[in-house]
Write an enzyme that holds these catalytic residues in place. Structure first.
Site, mmCIF file in Angstrom:
data_model
loop_
_atom_site.group_PDB
_atom_site.id
_atom_site.type_symbol
_atom_site.label_atom_id
_atom_site.label_comp_id
_atom_site.label_asym_id
_atom_site.label_seq_id
_atom_site.Cartn_x
_atom_site.Cartn_y
_atom_site.Cartn_z
ATOM 1 N N LYS A 1 -2.954 -10.145 24.229
ATOM 2 C CA LYS A 1 -1.693 -9.675 23.635
ATOM 3 C C LYS A 1 -0.648 -9.548 24.742
ATOM 4 C CE LYS A 1 0.014 -5.786 20.779
ATOM 5 N NZ LYS A 1 -0.380 -4.526 20.112
ATOM 6 N N SER B 1 0.928 -4.226 15.236
ATOM 7 C CA SER B 1 1.734 -5.062 16.085
ATOM 8 C C SER B 1 0.985 -6.257 16.683
ATOM 9 C CB SER B 1 2.306 -4.220 17.238
ATOM 10 O OG SER B 1 1.296 -3.688 18.056
ATOM 11 N N SER C 1 -2.572 -1.008 15.162
ATOM 12 C CA SER C 1 -2.121 -2.359 15.508
ATOM 13 C C SER C 1 -3.209 -3.403 15.673
ATOM 14 C CB SER C 1 -1.310 -2.316 16.793
ATOM 15 O OG SER C 1 0.000 -2.001 16.470
HETATM 16 N N1 GLN Z 1 2.618 0.394 13.210
HETATM 17 C C1 GLN Z 1 2.422 1.448 14.125
HETATM 18 C C2 GLN Z 1 3.674 1.686 14.931
HETATM 19 O O1 GLN Z 1 4.604 0.987 14.726
HETATM 20 C C3 GLN Z 1 1.245 1.172 15.014
HETATM 21 C C4 GLN Z 1 1.565 0.304 16.160
HETATM 22 C C5 GLN Z 1 0.447 0.172 17.145
HETATM 23 O O2 GLN Z 1 -0.697 0.532 16.872
HETATM 24 N N2 GLN Z 1 0.798 -0.265 18.333
HETATM 25 O O3 GLN Z 1 3.756 2.553 15.719
#
Ligand code: GLN
Length: 473
Positions: A77, A152, A176
């Site tokens: 990532k 994400s 994410s």
């Molecule tokens: N969707 C969540 C956020 O926007 C989780 C994101 C993540 O786990 N990095 O914070």
């Protein structure tokens, strides 16, 4: 179906010389080429991966010792550092930035002969649930290219879904890894907080962030976890959970579930049906399913406080973590500034996306004097209660079964203008990060109407990562 179904079958084939590491890497490079329109990768390191493959093939021919992950091709990532390679967290503010060192997790997999094939698209700084918030544009779900892959770690999920690598390394602050895994029909794992070093992971919410993996099966994830877990001088929050891969498997686990989740407002009826069917499936496999009623918390139960608590605390941590991007030390610097303050202002204005700015503002607000007690401190107290309630359930049961997301993958653009709707989609995933416990998303079936992948997740007690990964294999 992926060409190489698991690391162990792949390694047997390599040892038997029915395939070579070069042809494995070449297969994945061809797949990347074929699936370019999904926008899963932001950079591919083809030459380097092929050179590593040749070196491994030579060692195979010479019968020299090989690392535990030999032959495993991995995507990274774009928020995990790899020395000498660019990393941007999908943000303009890190444009052109090259890592000076590798994340501990990256060093550990390389030392065991994994091959990193490229870096994957993601939401900017890990902030998002759809992978639409990226300077590289949205990622498309390979199961339905007009839909989001989740976020994400959307590029990470699609990199496995489209068979462009064996395992994807991602990060999970509030879902994410698990939510995109569910949207793409994969296994996705967030370890216990402190299981894997965060050194070299670009910080978003430091008391929530964990590196984890997406794959086609839990066994491959367990092999990566074993290599990456454990103390690290660069991250004092790593705990030694003493993970051992030969986990004890129980054919009859006690699995708690919370009937109240079925009444959760945004829960799609098809997702609900798959969740209930999965409960029946677990029962017929011999597991005990234990319905649990949540104690009252404030006006409702813990479920009502998960999303607000998560967003108060993570935005607070983000506002502090992202203060370092000032146009002086990293990546992008706005041109035309007349003095230092203007350099900061213009760089941050041009470099961060609207969503990142929204969170920095929110986080700065909840930390400001006058609001600190009402928001930040209150949220810390509620976090403690959520953690206590979660650990209480997990001390009298092996696992807690939850949906991963209230819906299947939505059409690209559907929630882009509505941040609150996007935040509410995280309701079931943030609990594990608030409590610090490990959680594993797995494919549970197809949605009865549209056939899209639906996942469920299992949470386990702190440090019970291996027990979780070996529960149903
Ligand atoms: N969707 C969540 C956020 O926007 C989780 C994101 C993540 O786990 N990095 O914070």
């Amino acid at each position: 179906m992926p060409k190489f179904t698991s690391l162990s079958t792949l390694q047997s084939a390599l040892r038997a010389r029915t395939t070579s590491v070069r042809s494995v890497v070449q297969h994945y490079l061809d797949q990347i080429e074929t699936h370019q329109s999904l926008n899963a990768y932001v950079e591919v390191w083809a030459e380097e991966a092929l050179a590593q493959a040749d070196a491994l093939d030579l060692r195979l021919r010479q019968k020299k010792p090989l690392g535990k992950l030999f032959g495993a091709v991995v995507s990274l990532k774009d928020n995990i550092c790899y020395a000498g390679h660019q990393v941007t967290a999908a943000s303009k503010i890190l444009e052109g930035f090259t890592s000076l060192y590798s994340a501990t997790a990256v060093e550990r997999i390389l030392a065991e002969d994994a091959i990193i094939i490229g870096r994957t698209n993601c939401d900017q700084f890990g902030m998002g649930s759809s992978n639409e918030n990226s300077v590289y544009g949205p990622v498309r779900n390979a199961a339905a290219p007009d839909r989001v892959p989740g976020g994400s770690s959307g590029g990470a999920a699609v990199s496995v879904q489209a068979d462009t690598c064996l395992v994807a390394m991602g990060s999970d602050t509030g879902g994410s890894i698990r939510q995109p895994a569910a949207f793409c029909g994969l296994w996705g794992f967030k370890p216990s907080y402190g299981c894997i070093s965060r050194h070299g992971l670009i910080a978003y919410g430091s008391s929530f962030d964990q590196i984890g993996f997406l794959a086609n099966n839990p066994d491959d994830i367990a092999r990566f976890l074993e290599v990456c877990a454990g103390p690290d001088a660069f991250d004092s929050t790593v705990a030694d959970y003493g993970l051992q891969i030969a986990g004890s498997q129980s054919r009859s686990s006690r699995i708690a579930w919370i009937p109240e989740v079925l009444d959760s407002p945004g829960l799609d009826t098809g997702v609900r049906a798959v969740f209930l069917a999965y409960i029946e499936q677990l029962k017929s496999a011999g597991h005990q399913l234990i319905p649990v009623e949540l104690p009252k918390l404030g006006e409702g139960t813990m479920l009502d406080y998960l999303v607000p608590t998560y967003y108060v605390l993570t935005t607070a941590e983000a506002s502090s973590n992202l203060a370092r991007y000032d146009g002086v030390r990293y990546g992008y610097r706005a041109s035309g500034a007349k003095n230092l303050e203007e350099t900061y202002r213009l760089t941050r204005t041009e470099g961060f996306s609207d969503e990142v700015k929204r969170r920095i503002l929110l986080g700065t607000f909840v930390l400001s004097s006058g609001y600190y007690d009402a928001y930040y401190q209150k949220a810390q107290q509620v976090r403690r209660l959520i953690q206590e309630q979660t650990l209480a359930i997990l001390s009298s049961n092996d696992f807690l079964l939850m949906p991963v997301a209230p819906t299947v993958a939505w059409p690209i653009g559907e929630k882009s203008d509505d941040p609150v709707a996007m935040y509410l989609a995280d309701i079931f995933t943030v609990q594990a990060n608030l409590a610090g416990v490990p959680a594993l998303a797995l494919p549970a079936g197809a949605h009865p109407e549209n056939g899209l992948p639906v996942g469920v997740q299992l949470l386990a007690g702190l440090g019970a990562d291996v027990k979780l990964l070996s529960a149903f294999t």
